[in-house]
Design an enzyme around this catalytic site. Structure first.
Site, PDB file in Angstrom:
ATOM      1  N   LYS A 179       0.781  -0.899   0.230  1.00 30.47           N
ATOM      2  CA  LYS A 179      -0.039   0.255   0.039  1.00 30.47           C
ATOM      3  C   LYS A 179       1.099   1.198   0.074  1.00 30.47           C
ATOM      4  CE  LYS A 179      -1.479   2.812   2.810  1.00 30.47           C
ATOM      5  NZ  LYS A 179      -1.164   3.855   2.514  1.00 30.47           N
ATOM      6  N   GLU A 253       9.056   0.299  10.763  1.00 31.51           N
ATOM      7  CA  GLU A 253      10.215   0.326  10.854  1.00 31.51           C
ATOM      8  C   GLU A 253       9.919   2.384  10.779  1.00 31.51           C
ATOM      9  OE1 GLU A 253      12.885   2.957   9.461  1.00 31.51           O
ATOM     10  OE2 GLU A 253      12.457   2.000   7.694  1.00 31.51           O
ATOM     11  N   CYS A 287      13.956   8.543   7.828  1.00 30.37           N
ATOM     12  CA  CYS A 287      14.336   7.934   8.628  1.00 30.37           C
ATOM     13  C   CYS A 287      15.674   8.203   9.551  1.00 30.37           C
ATOM     14  CB  CYS A 287      13.580   7.048   8.828  1.00 30.37           C
ATOM     15  SG  CYS A 287      14.210   5.501   8.036  1.00 30.37           S
ATOM     16  N   GLU A 385      11.544  13.253  15.331  1.00 31.63           N
ATOM     17  CA  GLU A 385      11.799  13.231  14.075  1.00 31.63           C
ATOM     18  C   GLU A 385      11.221  14.226  13.652  1.00 31.63           C
ATOM     19  OE1 GLU A 385      10.395  10.217  11.875  1.00 31.63           O
ATOM     20  OE2 GLU A 385      12.429  10.214  11.661  1.00 31.63           O
TER      21      GLU A 385
HETATM   22  P1  NAD Z   1       2.371   7.834   8.326  1.00 33.16           P
HETATM   23  O1  NAD Z   1       3.031   7.329   9.727  1.00 33.16           O
HETATM   24  O2  NAD Z   1       1.594   8.663   8.848  1.00 33.16           O
HETATM   25  O3  NAD Z   1       2.168   7.102   6.785  1.00 33.16           O
HETATM   26  C1  NAD Z   1       2.995   6.246   6.541  1.00 33.16           C
HETATM   27  C2  NAD Z   1       2.320   5.279   5.827  1.00 33.16           C
HETATM   28  O4  NAD Z   1       0.927   4.661   6.880  1.00 33.16           O
HETATM   29  C3  NAD Z   1       1.683   5.931   4.555  1.00 33.16           C
HETATM   30  O5  NAD Z   1       1.080   3.983   3.769  1.00 33.16           O
HETATM   31  C4  NAD Z   1      -0.268   5.672   5.209  1.00 33.16           C
HETATM   32  O6  NAD Z   1      -0.978   6.009   4.548  1.00 33.16           O
HETATM   33  C5  NAD Z   1      -0.257   4.754   5.882  1.00 33.16           C
HETATM   34  N1  NAD Z   1      -0.668   5.088   7.867  1.00 33.16           N
HETATM   35  C6  NAD Z   1      -0.711   5.966   8.479  1.00 33.16           C
HETATM   36  N2  NAD Z   1      -1.544   5.692   9.290  1.00 33.16           N
HETATM   37  C7  NAD Z   1      -2.115   4.358   9.183  1.00 33.16           C
HETATM   38  C8  NAD Z   1      -2.921   3.643   9.951  1.00 33.16           C
HETATM   39  N3  NAD Z   1      -3.487   3.990  11.478  1.00 33.16           N
HETATM   40  N4  NAD Z   1      -2.780   2.435   9.709  1.00 33.16           N
HETATM   41  C9  NAD Z   1      -1.987   1.524   8.883  1.00 33.16           C
HETATM   42  N5  NAD Z   1      -1.859   2.823   7.859  1.00 33.16           N
HETATM   43  C10 NAD Z   1      -1.551   4.031   7.829  1.00 33.16           C
HETATM   44  O7  NAD Z   1       3.482   8.843   7.904  1.00 33.16           O
HETATM   45  P2  NAD Z   1       2.995  10.288   7.325  1.00 33.16           P
HETATM   46  O8  NAD Z   1       1.939  11.184   7.948  1.00 33.16           O
HETATM   47  O9  NAD Z   1       3.256  10.448   6.238  1.00 33.16           O
HETATM   48  O10 NAD Z   1       4.114  11.527   7.835  1.00 33.16           O
HETATM   49  C11 NAD Z   1       4.676  12.300   8.984  1.00 33.16           C
HETATM   50  C12 NAD Z   1       6.012  12.246   9.705  1.00 33.16           C
HETATM   51  O11 NAD Z   1       5.532  10.317  10.189  1.00 33.16           O
HETATM   52  C13 NAD Z   1       6.987  12.381   8.882  1.00 33.16           C
HETATM   53  O12 NAD Z   1       6.976  13.521   9.169  1.00 33.16           O
HETATM   54  C14 NAD Z   1       7.906  11.491  10.234  1.00 33.16           C
HETATM   55  O13 NAD Z   1       8.347  12.774  10.562  1.00 33.16           O
HETATM   56  C15 NAD Z   1       7.253  10.590   9.737  1.00 33.16           C
HETATM   57  N6  NAD Z   1       7.463   9.551   8.530  1.00 33.16           N
HETATM   58  C16 NAD Z   1       8.860   8.288   8.936  1.00 33.16           C
HETATM   59  C17 NAD Z   1       8.811   7.661   7.831  1.00 33.16           C
HETATM   60  C18 NAD Z   1      10.136   7.014   8.018  1.00 33.16           C
HETATM   61  O14 NAD Z   1      10.516   6.001   7.203  1.00 33.16           O
HETATM   62  N7  NAD Z   1      10.579   5.892   9.168  1.00 33.16           N
HETATM   63  C19 NAD Z   1       8.488   7.411   6.206  1.00 33.16           C
HETATM   64  C20 NAD Z   1       7.434   9.239   6.156  1.00 33.16           C
HETATM   65  C21 NAD Z   1       6.906   9.462   7.691  1.00 33.16           C
END
Ligand code: NAD
Length: 482
Positions: A179, A253, A287, A385
């Site tokens: 996804k 992760e 990350c 972060e």
């Molecule tokens: P997020 O965690 O909300 O989203 C990441 C993925 O998870 C997306 O595909 C999203 O659609 C999905 N998702 C979100 N909530 C979910 C849930 N409850 N159940 C299942 N899937 C879910 O990240 P974001 O809103 O895009 O970014 C917010 C913050 O997260 C960033 O500012 C950063 O600090 C962090 N981030 C970290 C990484 C990493 O690689 N560790 C990557 C993206 C963002």
């Protein structure tokens, strides 16, 4: 004028199918808001179809009967397909999420193939069945596919992270439903094209772009056995809770706040460009970014000056321009977040470089590369972060305090140590409690070896044999007594 990519089918169970609803996701460039792509938004009905196809692949036929060697060949075909389209993939990711072209070709487009080739090597050698002695006689210990797996992928390195999950699942023989995030789904369609050309057996891979609701649906789906999630710690916590409740296998992760430790014997001219790159590459949206720089008190001002001088040389602008070092953040929301942290930093630390929006780039979600000095490791900008081009410099007295500060973090994903004495560097790195720690290298993710986090950076490991193991269940067959 670049062409807008328009896709009208979803990749479900290895075939292009009409989506169950007519919802669409529009992807706009974070540089100038031009339309880059429109793709179908997957819905629960598409997820049900993907799960049913995956279950069928597991139940019998070519996939269920495949060997590690056969799956390795398939993974290599996917890798070759990606390599052949690396330049196109890099350009697409630059357009959809703003990764600078300078970073995209290797960091976004070539690195996924490196990851896949690593998994092919593991699949060829992985001990899927071992005979071991038992109390009454020999046993067979088998590693069988975990079942139907789901990979939830963020927007920052979309195809690299997809391949960390895809390669491991394929190596293990587990069908996978990926996804991608709604911010960067277009590159996932290119990956699907490559998968279609590689000749996957039916049911094995589906790619369903959608938001958090679709993610939640997939995680809770009764037909899904394993979830591998990459993203924020906040979302990861809820994914882990659901998996715990439903007793699903789960790899998380999550975020990081990794320390780049400059030891007092480091050659700053060599270290600073690499360490800054490890902190702000991909516009700081990584990350494993080395965003917390630990500097020895004896050379503190020298370190801050060298970092500041280097940050001031970075070119900010259109990510398609090959000279650009720092492009836009992915979205207005992400820029708001980063600017919130910068405002916080102005109160708690000393702003040395940046802190504002660059001139002449009002059409995109830009922030200047920013450096804070005199940062307290207890402050928000040192603990949370930021996910933007913002570096913090923290002072330490001796190696013991450097190690203590590096480890004083809720996160534990990555880290680096910089020194003229490699043995001293390895000794310090071995005391840092993070999933990865490099010595004198800004390559912050080692793509052939386990990657993952201590503490709130996650649970489990991806890549290497450990990454494949996470997509298996272990079965002991007790052989009949002689
Ligand atoms: P997020 O965690 O909300 O989203 C990441 C993925 O998870 C997306 O595909 C999203 O659609 C999905 N998702 C979100 N909530 C979910 C849930 N409850 N159940 C299942 N899937 C879910 O990240 P974001 O809103 O895009 O970014 C917010 C913050 O997260 C960033 O500012 C950063 O600090 C962090 N981030 C970290 C990484 C990493 O690689 N560790 C990557 C993206 C963002």
């Amino acid at each position: 004028m670049t062409t807008v990519i328009e896709r009208d089918r979803l990749f479900v169970g290895g075939a292009w199918r009409r989506p169950a609803s007519d919802g669409r996701i529009e992807v706009r460039s974070p540089h100038d808001r031009r339309l880059v792509a429109t793709v179908p938004a997957a819905t629960p009905a598409d997820a049900d179809a993907a799960v049913a196809a995956a279950k069928e692949a597991l139940a019998g036929g070519d996939w269920a009967a495949s060997t590690g060697k056969e799956r390795a060949e398939l993974i290599r075909r996917v890798s070759a397909g990606l390599q052949a389209r690396a330049a196109e993939l890099a350009g697409l990711i630059t357009d959809e999420m703003g990764s600078p072209a300078k970073f995209s070709l290797f960091g976004q487009a070539v690195s996924p193939a490196i990851v896949l080739d690593g998994f092919a090597d593991v699949a060829e050698r992985f001990p899927f069945e071992q005979e071991r002695p038992g109390v009454l006689g020999p046993c067979l210990v088998q590693k069988v596919p975990v079942g139907v797996s789901v990979g939830i992928v963020p927007w920052n390195v979309p195809v690299f992270i997809s391949c960390m999950k895809l390669g491991a699942a394929l190596a293990a023989g587990a069908p996978i439903i990926l996804k991608p995030a709604p911010e960067a789904p277009a590159s996932a369609f290119l990956l699907a094209d490559v998968l279609a050309e590689a000749g996957l057996p039916p049911g094995v891979v589906s790619i369903l772009p959608g938001g958090a609701d679709l993610g939640r649906y997939l995680v809770a789906h009764p037909g899904v056995d394993k979830v591998s999630f990459t993203g924020s710690t906040a979302a990861g916590r809820t994914v882990g809770a659901t998996c715990g409740e439903l007793m699903k296998r789960c790899t998380l992760e999550l975020g990081g706040k990794s320390a780049g430790v400059i030891l007092d014997d480091a050659d700053l001219a060599a270290v600073v460009p690499q360490l800054v790159d490890a902190g702000v590459q991909n516009n700081g949206q990584v990350c494993a970014a080395q965003s917390r720089i630990l500097a020895p008190a004896s050379r503190y001002d020298e370190v801050v000056d060298a970092l500041a001088d280097h940050l001031r040389t970075l070119a900010v602008g259109d990510p398609r321009d090959p000279g650009t070092d720092i492009g836009p953040l992915v979205s207005a929301r992400q820029r708001d977040r980063v600017e919130g942290y910068i405002a916080d930093g102005r109160d708690s630390a000393r702003l040395v470089v940046g802190g504002g929006r660059p001139a002449g780039l009002d059409g995109g979600f830009y922030v200047e590369p920013t450096l804070f000095a005199d940062v307290d490791n207890a402050s928000r900008i040192a603990r949370e972060e930021i996910f933007g081009p913002v570096l913090t410099v923290i002072r330490y007295r001796d190696d013991d305090e450097a190690v203590a500060l590096a480890n004083d973090s809720d996160y534990g994903l990555s880290g680096s140590v910089w020194t003229s004495d490699p043995a001293r560097g390895v000794a310090v790195a071995s005391r840092i409690r993070t999933g990865t720690c490099t010595v004198n290298s800004g390559v912050i993710v080692e793509p052939r070896n386990p990657f993952g986090g201590f503490r709130q950076s996650g649970v489990g490991r991806e890549m290497g044999p450990e990454g494949v193991e996470a997509y298996t269940e272990t079965r002991t067959v007790v052989l009949p007594p002689a």
